[in-house]
Structure formats: structure tokens, C-alpha cells
Design a protein around this motif. Structure first.
Motif, PDB file in Angstrom:
ATOM      1  N   ASP C  74       0.859  -1.178   0.000  1.00 32.37           N
ATOM      2  CA  ASP C  74       0.000   0.000   0.000  1.00 32.37           C
ATOM      3  C   ASP C  74       0.893   1.224   0.000  1.00 32.37           C
ATOM      4  O   ASP C  74       1.891   1.287   0.729  1.00 32.37           O
ATOM      5  CB  ASP C  74      -0.888   0.007   1.241  1.00 32.37           C
ATOM      6  CG  ASP C  74      -1.948  -1.059   1.148  1.00 32.37           C
ATOM      7  OD1 ASP C  74      -2.634  -1.116   0.120  1.00 32.37           O
ATOM      8  OD2 ASP C  74      -2.061  -1.863   2.085  1.00 32.37           O
ATOM      9  N   ARG C  84       2.104  -5.534   2.485  1.00 34.88           N
ATOM     10  CA  ARG C  84       0.997  -6.223   3.144  1.00 34.88           C
ATOM     11  C   ARG C  84       1.434  -7.560   3.737  1.00 34.88           C
ATOM     12  O   ARG C  84       0.813  -8.066   4.656  1.00 34.88           O
ATOM     13  CB  ARG C  84      -0.117  -6.481   2.146  1.00 34.88           C
ATOM     14  CG  ARG C  84      -0.882  -5.234   1.753  1.00 34.88           C
ATOM     15  CD  ARG C  84      -2.100  -5.652   0.951  1.00 34.88           C
ATOM     16  NE  ARG C  84      -2.845  -4.495   0.477  1.00 34.88           N
ATOM     17  CZ  ARG C  84      -3.922  -4.604  -0.287  1.00 34.88           C
ATOM     18  NH1 ARG C  84      -4.349  -5.791  -0.654  1.00 34.88           N
ATOM     19  NH2 ARG C  84      -4.556  -3.524  -0.682  1.00 34.88           N
ATOM     20  N   PHE C 139      -3.913 -12.377   3.999  1.00 38.25           N
ATOM     21  CA  PHE C 139      -3.728 -10.923   4.124  1.00 38.25           C
ATOM     22  C   PHE C 139      -3.846 -10.186   2.792  1.00 38.25           C
ATOM     23  O   PHE C 139      -3.484  -9.033   2.689  1.00 38.25           O
ATOM     24  CB  PHE C 139      -2.374 -10.628   4.768  1.00 38.25           C
ATOM     25  CG  PHE C 139      -2.242 -11.265   6.126  1.00 38.25           C
ATOM     26  CD1 PHE C 139      -2.861 -10.711   7.227  1.00 38.25           C
ATOM     27  CD2 PHE C 139      -1.543 -12.444   6.281  1.00 38.25           C
ATOM     28  CE1 PHE C 139      -2.763 -11.307   8.459  1.00 38.25           C
ATOM     29  CE2 PHE C 139      -1.444 -13.053   7.522  1.00 38.25           C
ATOM     30  CZ  PHE C 139      -2.051 -12.482   8.620  1.00 38.25           C
ATOM     31  N   GLU C 140      -4.329 -10.855   1.774  1.00 39.60           N
ATOM     32  CA  GLU C 140      -4.468 -10.252   0.442  1.00 39.60           C
ATOM     33  C   GLU C 140      -3.158  -9.606  -0.003  1.00 39.60           C
ATOM     34  O   GLU C 140      -3.136  -8.529  -0.574  1.00 39.60           O
ATOM     35  CB  GLU C 140      -5.595  -9.217   0.433  1.00 39.60           C
ATOM     36  CG  GLU C 140      -6.954  -9.836   0.597  1.00 39.60           C
ATOM     37  CD  GLU C 140      -7.860  -9.036   1.506  1.00 39.60           C
ATOM     38  OE1 GLU C 140      -7.608  -7.852   1.693  1.00 39.60           O
ATOM     39  OE2 GLU C 140      -8.813  -9.616   2.046  1.00 39.60           O
ATOM     40  N   TYR C 181     -10.670  -6.492  -6.138  1.00 44.12           N
ATOM     41  CA  TYR C 181     -10.151  -5.410  -5.305  1.00 44.12           C
ATOM     42  C   TYR C 181     -11.290  -4.679  -4.612  1.00 44.12           C
ATOM     43  O   TYR C 181     -11.235  -4.414  -3.407  1.00 44.12           O
ATOM     44  CB  TYR C 181      -9.342  -4.443  -6.174  1.00 44.12           C
ATOM     45  CG  TYR C 181      -8.759  -3.283  -5.415  1.00 44.12           C
ATOM     46  CD1 TYR C 181      -7.616  -3.459  -4.638  1.00 44.12           C
ATOM     47  CD2 TYR C 181      -9.336  -2.018  -5.466  1.00 44.12           C
ATOM     48  CE1 TYR C 181      -7.073  -2.401  -3.935  1.00 44.12           C
ATOM     49  CE2 TYR C 181      -8.801  -0.956  -4.763  1.00 44.12           C
ATOM     50  CZ  TYR C 181      -7.663  -1.148  -3.998  1.00 44.12           C
ATOM     51  OH  TYR C 181      -7.129  -0.113  -3.293  1.00 44.12           O
ATOM     52  N   GLU C 184     -12.687  -6.762  -1.795  1.00 39.73           N
ATOM     53  CA  GLU C 184     -11.797  -6.811  -0.639  1.00 39.73           C
ATOM     54  C   GLU C 184     -11.800  -5.485   0.113  1.00 39.73           C
ATOM     55  O   GLU C 184     -11.774  -5.453   1.343  1.00 39.73           O
ATOM     56  CB  GLU C 184     -10.384  -7.161  -1.089  1.00 39.73           C
ATOM     57  CG  GLU C 184     -10.227  -8.628  -1.431  1.00 39.73           C
ATOM     58  CD  GLU C 184      -8.939  -8.914  -2.170  1.00 39.73           C
ATOM     59  OE1 GLU C 184      -8.800 -10.028  -2.663  1.00 39.73           O
ATOM     60  OE2 GLU C 184      -8.068  -8.014  -2.255  1.00 39.73           O
ATOM     61  N   GLU C 185     -11.855  -4.391  -0.665  1.00 42.91           N
ATOM     62  CA  GLU C 185     -11.843  -3.077  -0.013  1.00 42.91           C
ATOM     63  C   GLU C 185     -13.098  -2.880   0.827  1.00 42.91           C
ATOM     64  O   GLU C 185     -13.022  -2.434   1.973  1.00 42.91           O
ATOM     65  CB  GLU C 185     -11.750  -1.962  -1.064  1.00 42.91           C
ATOM     66  CG  GLU C 185     -10.343  -1.716  -1.570  1.00 42.91           C
ATOM     67  CD  GLU C 185      -9.364  -1.370  -0.464  1.00 42.91           C
ATOM     68  OE1 GLU C 185      -9.477  -0.282   0.123  1.00 42.91           O
ATOM     69  OE2 GLU C 185      -8.477  -2.201  -0.164  1.00 42.91           O
ATOM     70  N   ARG C 188     -12.875  -4.837   3.917  1.00 43.61           N
ATOM     71  CA  ARG C 188     -11.899  -4.273   4.858  1.00 43.61           C
ATOM     72  C   ARG C 188     -12.498  -3.056   5.580  1.00 43.61           C
ATOM     73  O   ARG C 188     -12.388  -2.905   6.793  1.00 43.61           O
ATOM     74  CB  ARG C 188     -10.639  -3.870   4.097  1.00 43.61           C
ATOM     75  CG  ARG C 188      -9.426  -3.609   4.968  1.00 43.61           C
ATOM     76  CD  ARG C 188      -8.202  -3.428   4.102  1.00 43.61           C
ATOM     77  NE  ARG C 188      -8.370  -2.331   3.154  1.00 43.61           N
ATOM     78  CZ  ARG C 188      -8.077  -1.061   3.422  1.00 43.61           C
ATOM     79  NH1 ARG C 188      -7.582  -0.734   4.595  1.00 43.61           N
ATOM     80  NH2 ARG C 188      -8.251  -0.121   2.524  1.00 43.61           N
ATOM     81  N   LYS C 191     -14.978  -4.071   8.122  1.00 44.99           N
ATOM     82  CA  LYS C 191     -14.300  -4.630   9.282  1.00 44.99           C
ATOM     83  C   LYS C 191     -13.740  -3.506  10.159  1.00 44.99           C
ATOM     84  O   LYS C 191     -13.880  -3.528  11.389  1.00 44.99           O
ATOM     85  CB  LYS C 191     -13.152  -5.520   8.799  1.00 44.99           C
ATOM     86  CG  LYS C 191     -12.900  -6.727   9.686  1.00 44.99           C
ATOM     87  CD  LYS C 191     -11.891  -7.602   8.969  1.00 44.99           C
ATOM     88  CE  LYS C 191     -11.201  -8.521   9.908  1.00 44.99           C
ATOM     89  NZ  LYS C 191     -10.098  -9.209   9.192  1.00 44.99           N
ATOM     90  N   GLU C 192     -13.171  -2.513   9.490  1.00 48.34           N
ATOM     91  CA  GLU C 192     -12.594  -1.396  10.239  1.00 48.34           C
ATOM     92  C   GLU C 192     -13.683  -0.605  10.959  1.00 48.34           C
ATOM     93  O   GLU C 192     -13.512  -0.190  12.114  1.00 48.34           O
ATOM     94  CB  GLU C 192     -11.815  -0.474   9.291  1.00 48.34           C
ATOM     95  CG  GLU C 192     -10.342  -0.832   9.250  1.00 48.34           C
ATOM     96  CD  GLU C 192      -9.603  -0.059   8.180  1.00 48.34           C
ATOM     97  OE1 GLU C 192     -10.046   1.043   7.799  1.00 48.34           O
ATOM     98  OE2 GLU C 192      -8.562  -0.574   7.728  1.00 48.34           O
ATOM     99  N   LYS C 195     -14.748  -2.440  13.939  1.00 41.83           N
ATOM    100  CA  LYS C 195     -13.718  -2.341  14.967  1.00 41.83           C
ATOM    101  C   LYS C 195     -13.816  -0.989  15.685  1.00 41.83           C
ATOM    102  O   LYS C 195     -13.784  -0.914  16.924  1.00 41.83           O
ATOM    103  CB  LYS C 195     -12.351  -2.474  14.302  1.00 41.83           C
ATOM    104  CG  LYS C 195     -11.339  -3.248  15.129  1.00 41.83           C
ATOM    105  CD  LYS C 195     -10.097  -3.403  14.285  1.00 41.83           C
ATOM    106  CE  LYS C 195      -8.941  -3.951  15.056  1.00 41.83           C
ATOM    107  NZ  LYS C 195      -7.742  -4.021  14.211  1.00 41.83           N
TER     108      LYS C 195
END
Lengths: 221, 577, 204
Positions: C74, C84, C139-140, C181, C184-185, C188, C191-192, C195
Motif C-alpha cells: 500500500d 501487506r 492478508f491479500e 479489489y 476486498e476493499e 476491509r 471490518k474497520e 472495529k
């Protein structure tokens, strides 16, 4: 149009004569004619051979590059596409075929197996790369390379040919060795160029083994 | 299904022959263990009295350090499941009776077992190394035999992580190559074995008319434009007539089985792609079935349908290709082959979109598939199955079937009768062209093939022409299956849970077989509960179909031998493995 | 021996030849060297000439296409690269021909491993393009590249890819694998967000 790749740069030809006249060097015309008519040998080994055939067939059609004539005989071929896994049982034939090809000759190693053994490298009957025996001009990675990747490899090969010089070409030199000794099938593959090394290592191994055995018998005693 | 033989289960041989036959009672194992001296009698009895007339696979397993087991798989040509029996042999000086006189189809397979394990088959007519060469040191599939680049017994190798440093295997070897010699070996004193044994094996016929003719040996291959790869035939010819012919294989022996024993179960999947490289999807299918049987799992409904769709597309492209190249062998240089390859390309596009690679699909996982069909692919398959492929099969049919040259070159050439086809363990289109309606999709249905309506194509002359016709018709039937599958395919998951890279496979053995384009493709897997299989054997249809080559070529012209080979449809990756 | 079959066959070959020109007339100059033209020759309705004239025209590769693997980083602000990969070693373990070597980074002071690779090698002369490393990477961090034009003259020096050669930015990955992509984004980000919400709840 014709003299696009042929005309020597830096030489000005009047515009009205450009379609009739080309001024060039011997090297350039020699390379140009060879790179535009590379005849591959019809020689398939494994999976990659299928992709090679596809490259010759309608969709990719490498006759667009002057390669339309796939020769089954090495005597009429310019480039050998080593397409697939090179096995120990097959390498004597490959070396023999290479020896029979007239110079200038080129070798393209297609796919991971021909380049370096590929996924089968660990196998007991696989030669880890055809370049162990015959000189390879270009490697095309991939398992198997797609037809477009092979075409890219062939185009790169023609570019390499275009940079060659007559005066430096190895097959016109006096000390050029034409024949590569054909490997022998023994308890394992024997390369005649490596006799001394094989003898020496096997002798050392025998000595080590005898020593080992004497130690182990001492232990049991 | 009212035939009593079809529905009857495997007879209780251990009760019938209590002295000599025992049930294999190890957990996870099936079948019988036969005492070695009783083998011939037993084989005769199951063939003649119990209808197990088709010996499909002969192989061996090395249970280091105890014993060897020779494993036989048989089935009835009328249909039904597989019968397995084994013979236990000592590891010292292993010897066993050859089944050649009862099942001639065992000829090449017994040679292969001899080549790999050093098990001697007594009374075998021509027991020589087959995949390797005479003089090779060692028996490679024995567990105590290590290859030159040996690293560890099983993967993953510990040198890769966490302190991995890229090394080429050559650097660890004293010869800087994939080589290994017996200690004290002197290359200058080595006399290559030559090929006398091969040429001596070619039988000259008895002269009955008192005329003396000289015979000539002609070698076709391994580099020959008509041999579909690196195959070699040694033919004894009288003028232009083939008197005797022997196939010589092994020029592409890539040690799938040895590597397969080091690999974990999942790691073998991409290697199966490269066995029969024209037809990766069916190979995936067979291996997945074998391991799923051991694990006792089944894929979800949608995955089953996608599997069938992929396998049938694969069959169509493979049959297209072989039809095109058969014509190449007949001298129709490249026009039919180019038309065939064009259709094949369109199918490969689908494979590429679905699995990521044109040829090496690696698409099946144990209990499902790698990924679902991407958007738009089902429509493409629909277009092909309902519109283009049937049209193009008809065009191929029209172009070739009635062509006078094709009929003249193919009709009545390379005949194999139904009895001989069964005896020689021929499978697939060859068996069906000889008049035996045996198709595993119907005879011993796997996956969801019992839901589809299709015909088993049979022809009765057993010549090249009939094999060609069987393939053309089979493509039509495959298109039919595709059409039904596309209509029925449900929505849903393609994998239960998450795909794991370490699968738990309980101890035991399993034999998974599918009807590939070349016939019965079987995978025999033995597990001991470890992450890697003890034995990974491939029952390769085109290898075993070669057993009949000699018989088909006898008394034909040498030019026809090429066409006969083309009609067998060999793929060298599968023949030599 | 008749010649009916042969004449019929010649008719079919002639039809194939003729179709090329009839399609040329029908479609005009757009048939060649345009994306639509290539797409038409790849479709199930293609007629006549079938050749895609590489290198002027290229067949677009599908998203799932796999060639040689690459590592993703990244891009952080200031040109720094956030690799990553955590050097967990799953790709090296699952690799069928065992062509991946990883050295785990170690904190020089404490001697404890840091979740970053110090060295990462792939021998592309062994790699079989099976895609397991990308499939099982949690972990992609490793994906299969689409670049197949990598023919070269020297394998001894160039065919063991090290980290420098393997690393490619996430923006490149977003370009080659747009659908994957995006999926996955979103996963993610979700998930964030979860969290962050959990943390906020905890703080409250």
C-alpha cells in the motif's frame, strides 16, 4: 514501407526514390532476411507443445511473422522451440536434433520446464533446464506460457537476431565446435563432457561409503 | 436395472475360498487379499464365473518397511462397481505370477509396476523397463529410493520458511545437475544397454509358403510429426505391411507419482492438470472424487453442476482436437485441425475466465470449486451449448464424414473386436466403437450424471472410422448434457465453509474414476492419515489403450499405423506421466 | 470412388473463406484494431477470420487470469511502502512445487520476529502458476500478475525474483483485478468500521 527496417539510418534517400531504393549494410540485410523468415521446428514435448500449436493456428497465427513453415525435419529449421519438460530419456534425441540443425540456429526455451525444470524439477527423470546441454537464446517463463507470451518471446528473439553481426557470429569462427556430444543413458544420465567429474565424485562416494561401513561394523563389534 | 448381475453386489470371495482369499479388514480399505499362489486360479474364476472380465488397473503400493502390495482393480463390462483385490509380497525379491494369459490388458501395466518397484512378473512375455530405460539404477517408487534432488520425505520443506534463502537445487548436488550414480561408478566402462531387447521382441511370422523375405525395422518417433508428442513405435515391416509393432514410451516420464507422494493432497491438484494436459478439468474431477471419497464429503449442488458443465465442455474440446488431428494424420494437413482448434479456443476462453488459465485449470477443490462462475460466463456457455457448438459439430460432420478419402482410409482399418477390446482393457471411444456400450457415466454413475438424459454411443465395426463417428456423436451428447445442466443449475454456494489448504484425510484407500474423453481415468489414492498420500496412482486411459496398438496395427500398412495411433487419441503427458 | 464428399468439403472451406470478406464489408474498418472488433472475434458469433493480430491487438485477459505471482504494497503518504505481507509462510507451505522462500524479519534488539518479510524469493523457473499462494493468502498480500510479456535472454540472473522485483503497488492490483479489489476493499472498510464501533462502545 519495405525498407523500414532495412534502410541504414543516417543515409538520406530522396523522397521520390524511397520506395525503390534502400541503402543498407550487409549485416542489416543478413539479419533482416533471417529474422523475417524464422522457420521453427515442429517439435513438441509436453503441455507447452499444445500452446505452441495454438500459436500456429488461426487465432494467433505466427505465419504473420514469416514462421508459417513448421519443419518436421531439423535440417530445414532455424529455430527450435523446446516446448515442455525435457526428460533424461529424451535429451539424447534433443541434442542430436540440435546437432542436425544447420547454423545459424536458435533455441527458444518455452515454459518453466524447458527453462529450468519447472514444477517437475525434483523428479528423477527430469533435466533441470535444456540449457544444461544446448545453448538457449531466449527463455519464455510461464506454465504454460499463453500463446501471446510465446509470440512475445518470438518477437524478442527476432529483435535479438537483428542486433547480430556477421563478423562476430560464432558459427563463422574457426574454433567453432559444431557438435555437442550426445548424452548417454547409464545408471543415470551421463554427459560425456563430465566424465572426469563423475569419476572423481563417485570414487569419493565409494570411499565415504567404505569408511561408513567400517565405522558401523566397528560399532557393532 | 433389473439385470441380476448388475444389481448383485460383490460376491463374498472370502467365504467362497476361505483358505486363499481374505477380506481386507484394515479400516478404510475394501476388497480382498489373495494368497500369491492362488492368484491365477482366482483371476480365472472371477473372469469366467463371476463376470469380472475387465481388468482396469494394476499397480503396487510400498508399505515401507514391511511389504509390497500389488493391487488389482476390475469391473464387469456389463456395468457396476469396482472389485479390488491385493496380493501381499515380501520386500526382498518380490515375485508374482503375471496375469497376461488371463487378462492381456495387463501387459503394459505390469511392465510399469516392474519398472517402478522391481516386482518381477513371472511368465510375462516381455518384461522390460517401460518408462525408464534399461540400466537405470534403482526402483524409483520404492520408499527407500531417493531421487537426486531429494530434500525431505514430504512437503512443505522446512528450508522455505521462516529462514528461506533462494537456492537452486543444483547447488546441493555434487554434479550440479539432477544426477545420481551408484558409488564407484566409472562412466568410461559403461556399455549402454542398447535396444536389442526391444528389437528381439518383434516377432517374425513363420514362413509357410517357402518364400524368404527380409524384414525391416522402422522406428517412428520419438520426434515425428505424426506421433502426437514424444511417442515412439518400433515396427517390423514386410515391404509396407506391418508385421509386428511395439510402442516405446517414457520420453515424457515426469515422475508424477513420486512427486505426488511427497506433495500434500491439495498440492497434487495442479499436478493433475498436467497429466492429460488437453483435458485438465476431467483430471481435476477424477482426483477430487477419489479424495472426496476418502474424506467422506460431497460438494454442494451448484458445484456439482458446474463440475459437470466443465467436464463436458472439456470433452467437447478434446474430441474436437482429436478429430482435427486425426485428419492431419490422414494427410488433410491442417484445415480440419484449424477449424477444430477454433472451436476449442472458444471453450478455452471460458476456462480461462472461470479458472484463470487456459489449459491448467486447477479449478476443483475437495468439497467444491475454487471460485464461482464470474458474471456473464453462464451466458457464454449457453450461447455455445445451444447455438454454436451443435452447429459446428454438424459442420465438422458434413465436412468429413462422407469424404471419400476419409472413408477409404478409415473404414476397415485397425479393427479391434469387442472381445479383444475387453481383454486388452481398452476404454472410452475405442471400447465403444468396438460394440461394448460401456460408459462410466452410465455404468457406474458418479457426481450427478444419473440426472441427465443422454445416450451411450456405440458403433460395431471397431475400426478407425467408427471411433471417429463415436467421437462426433459423443460431442452431440455432451452438448445435450450441457443444455440440460444449464437449464437446471441452481443458485447457492460452491463450497461449504471455507476452502482449507490442509485437509484431513482419514487412513484408507480409494479409487475414483471418471469417464474422461479418452476413457476411464482413475485415481488410486492410499492415505495413512498423514498430510501427504502414501500412494498416488493414475490409471491413465491412453497408456492402457496402447496395449491394443500392436494388435490393431498388425497386417496393416505402415501409413495406417499412424492413423490408428491418431484414432487411439494418446496424450503423452498421460501415457508417460 | 465418388467425389461428392470432397466437393461438399470444398464448399465448406470456401464458405469459411468467403465469410471473412462478407464480414469485412458488413463491419467496415471497425473490425480491426478496436476493442469491439477484438471482442467480436472472441464471441460465439464470430465468423470468418479469427486471428487476433498480436502485438497490435491483444486479447484482454480475464480478471482470474494467473501468471507469475506478485506482492502488494500500500502506498503511504510520503512515498513510503507498506508491504501487506506478514511473512506468515502460508504461501510457502501451500506452494506445490515449493518455489517460494521467505525470511522473516527479526527485531535486532529483542530478537523477536516482526510480521514483515526480510527477503522474499520466487523462482519463476519452478512456479507452475497454480494460484494457490494468492488463493490462500489471508492478508491479500500476494496475487497473480497479468503481465505475460516477460521473455528474457538470461535466466540465471533474472529468473529468481526477489522482493524488489515482486513488489507492486495496490493501485496496480486495483487496475488488474477491479472486481476482486473492490470486494476486498468493502470487506476491509466494513471490518474497520466494526472495529471502530466496538472501540467507541468500549470507550463509552
Amino acid at each position: 514501407m519495405v525498407n523500414e527496417g532495412l534502410n541504414k539510418p543516417g543515409v538520406d534517400i530522396p523522397e521520390e526514390m524511397q520506395n525503390q531504393v534502400a541503402i543498407t549494410t550487409l549485416d542489416r540485410i543478413y539479419n533482416w532476411s533471417r529474422s523475417k523468415s524464422l522457420w521453427p521446428m515442429m517439435f513438441g514435448l509436453a503441455c507447452c507443445a499444445i500452446e505452441m500449436m495454438i500459436t500456429a493456428s488461426s487465432r494467433f497465427d505466427f505465419s504473420r511473422f514469416g514462421m508459417e513453415v513448421m519443419r518436421p525435419s531439423p535440417r530445414q529449421a532455424d529455430v527450435m522451440l523446446v516446448s515442455g519438460t525435457v526428460t533424461k530419456k529424451m535429451i539424447p534425441q534433443i541434442v542430436r536434433l540440435y546437432n542436425q540443425m544447420p547454423e545459424p540456429r536458435y533455441v527458444l526455451a518455452m515454459g518453466a520446464c524447458a527453462s529450468g525444470g519447472g514444477p517437475f524439477k525434483e523428479g528423477y527423470n527430469v533435466v533441470s533446464g535444456v540449457d544444461k546441454f544446448i545453448p538457449v537464446d531466449i527463455y519464455v517463463p510461464g506454465c504454460p506460457p499463453t500463446p501471446q507470451a510465446l509470440l512475445h518471446g518470438l518477437i524478442t528473439l527476432t529483435k535479438k537476431i537483428e542486433t547480430e553481426k556477421l563478423s562476430e557470429a560464432e558459427w563463422y569462427r574457426k574454433d567453432f565446435e559444431e557438435e555437442i556430444p550426445v548424452p548417454i543413458l547409464g545408471p543415470d544420465l551421463i554427459d560425456p563432457r563430465n566424465f572426469e567429474r563423475i569419476k572423481q565424485v563417485s570414487r569419493e562416494q565409494l570411499e565415504a561409503k567404505v569408511l561408513d561401513e567400517s565405522i558401523s561394523t566397528e560399532d557393532t563389534l | 436395472m433389473s439385470d441380476p448381475i448388475l444389481v448383485s453386489t460383490i460376491p463374498d470371495f472370502h467365504i467362497l475360498y476361505p483358505e486363499n482369499v481374505h477380506q481386507d479388514e484394515r479400516p478404510g480399505y475394501t476388497g480382498f487379499i489373495v494368497q500369491s499362489p492362488f492368484l491365477l486360479e482366482f483371476a480365472k474364476a472371477i473372469r469366467d464365473d463371476w463376470g469380472y472380465d475387465f481388468l482396469t488397473s494394476v499397480t503396487a503400493v510400498d508399505f515401507f518397511p514391511e511389504t509390497f502390495e500389488v493391487v488389482y482393480h476390475l469391473f464387469r463390462s456389463l456395468g457396476g462397481g469396482v472389485l479390488t483385490f491385493k496380493v501381499v509380497l515380501p520386500r526382498e525379491n518380490p515375485k508374482i505370477d503375471s496375469l497376461y494369459n488371463i487378462f492381456p490388458g495387463s501387459e503394459l501395466q505390469e511392465r510399469e509396476v516392474y519398472d517402478m518397484y522391481g516386482i518381477v512378473f513371472v511368465n510375462h512375455p516381455d518384461l522390460r523397463r517401460i518408462l525408464l530405460w534399461e540400466g537405470f539404477a534403482g526402483w524409483p517408487l520404492r520408499k527407500d529410493w531417493k531421487e537426486a534432488y531429494f530434500e525431505e520425505e514430504s512437503k512443505p520443506f522446512s528450508s522455505r520458511w521462516p529462514n528461506g534463502e533462494a537456492v537452486r537445487s543444483e547447488s546441493a548436488n555434487p554434479f550440479h545437475a539432477n544426477l545420481k550414480y551408484p558409488p564407484g561408478f566409472d562412466p568410461e566402462k559403461w556399455i549402454p544397454d542398447g535396444e536389442d531387447a526391444l528389437y528381439m521382441g518383434l516377432k517374425q511370422p513363420e514362413n509357410s509358403d517357402g518364400m524368404n523375405t527380409d524384414y525391416m525395422i522402422v522406428n517412428l518417433g520419438p520426434q515425428h510429426p505424426s506421433t502426437h508428442g514424444v511417442f515412439r513405435m518400433a515396427a517390423l515391416v514386410d515391404g509396407e505391411t506391418v508385421v509386428d509393432l511395439k510402442p516405446v514410451v517414457g520420453y515424457l516420464h515426469r515422475n508424477h507419482e513420486k512427486i505426488g507422494e511427497r506433495n500434500t493432497y491439495l498440492q497434487n491438484m495442479p499436478f493433475t492438470d498436467r497429466i492429460d494436459y488437453i483435458n485438465a478439468m476431467s483430471n481435476n474431477f477424477g482426483y477430487a472424487l477419489a479424495v472426496e471419497k476418502l474424506m467422506g464429503i460431497k460438494p454442494p449442488e451448484r458445484a456439482e453442476y458446474i463440475r459437470v458443465i466443465m467436464a463436458e465442455l472439456s470433452r467437447i474440446q478434446s474430441h474436437f482436437m482429436v478429430t482435427g488431428f486425426l485428419l492431419n494424420d490422414l494427410g488433410a494437413f491442417f484445415t480440419p485441425a484449424l477449424y477444430a482448434l477454433k472451436e476449442r479456443e472458444l471453450i478455452l476462453d471460458i476456462f480461462e475466465e472461470v479458472s484463470g488459465s487456459r489449459m491448467m485449470c486447477n479449478y476443483f477443490r475437495f468439497g467444491g470449486l475454487a471460485r464461482d462462475l464470474p458474471e456473464g460466463v453462464l451466458k457464454k456457455i449457453h450461447d455455445l451449448a445451444f447455438n454454436r457448438l451443435p452447429r459446428k459439430i454438424d459442420e465438422m460432420d458434413e465436412l468429413l464424414t462422407e469424404n471419400e478419402i476419409v472413408t477409404a482410409r478409415c473404414k476397415g482399418i485397425g479393427i479391434l473386436s469387442a472381445e479383444r477390446a475387453i481383454a486388452l482393457s481398452a476404454v472410452g471411444p475405442i471400447l465403444r466403437a468396438s460394440g461394448v456400450p460401456y460408459d462410466i457415466r452410465r455404468a457406474d454413475p458418479y457426481s450427478i450424471y444419473d440426472r441427465f438424459d443422454f445416450d451411450v454411443i456405440v458403433r460395431y465395426h471397431g475400426d478407425i472410422y467408427d471411433r471417429y463417428l463415436v467421437r462426433i456423436e459423443e460431442m452431440r451428447e455432451s452438448a445435450r448434457i450441457l443444455q440440460q445442466a444449464i437449464k437446471q443449475i441452481p443458485e447457492g454456494p460452491i463450497f461449504e465453509g471455507k476452502s482449507q489448504y490442509q485437509v484431513k484425510v482419514p487412513p484408507g484407500e480409494s479409487y475414483g474414476r471418471v469417464e474422461g474423453p479418452r476413457g476411464e481415468l482413475g485415481f488410486y489414492v492410499v492415505s495413512n492419515g498423514q498430510p501427504n498420500p502414501v500412494r498416488y496412482h493414475i490409471r491413465a486411459p491412453s497408456f492402457i489403450n496402447l496395449t491394443g496398438l500392436q494388435e490393431m496395427c498388425r497386417n496393416e500398412k505402415i501409413a495406417d499405423a499412424v492413423a490408428i495411433l491418431g484414432s487411439i487419441d494418446i496424450v503423452l503427458g498421460e501415457v508417460d506421466r | 470412388m465418388g467425389i461428392r464428399g470432397i466437393i461438399k468439403g470444398l464448399g465448406i472451406t470456401f464458405k469459411h473463406l468467403f465469410e471473412t470478406y462478407s464480414e469485412d464489408l458488413k463491419q467496415g474498418p471497425d473490425r480491426y484494431k478496436t476493442a469491439e472488433g477484438i471482442q467480436d472475434r472472441l464471441s460465439a458469433d464470430t465468423k470468418g477470420i479469427f486471428t487476433v493480430q498480436y502485438p497490435e491487438e491483444k486479447i484482454p485477459v480475464p480478471e482470474a487470469f494467473r501468471y507469475i505471482p506478485f506482492l502488494i504494497y500500500d502506498e503511504l503518504e510520503g512515498g513510503e511502502r507498506d508491504i501487506r505481507c506478514t511473512s506468515c509462510g502460508i504461501c510457502a507451505k501451500v506452494c506445490p512445487p515449493q518455489c517460494i522462500w521467505i525470511t522473516r524479519s527479526v527485531n535486532p534488539e529483542t530478537g523477536r520476529p516482526i510480521p514483515k518479510p526480510e527477503k522474499f524469493f520466487i523462482d519463476i523457473d519452478i512456479c507452475m502458476n497454480c494460484g494457490y499462494c494468492a488463493e490462500y493468502c489471508p492478508f491479500e498480500a500476494i496475487r497473480m500478475d497479468h503481465d505475460y510479456e516477460i521473455a528474457g535472454f538470461d535466466r540465471m540472473n533474472h529468473h529468481i525474483y526477489d522482493m524488489e522485483k515482486l513488489l507492486k503497488p495496490a493501485s496496480y492490483y486495483a487496475k488488474t483485478h477491479p472486481v476482486q479489489y473492490a470486494e476486498e476493499e468493502t470487506a476491509r472498510l466494513e471490518k474497520e468500521a466494526k472495529k471502530a464501533a466496538a472501540q467507541a462502545a468500549k470507550a463509552a
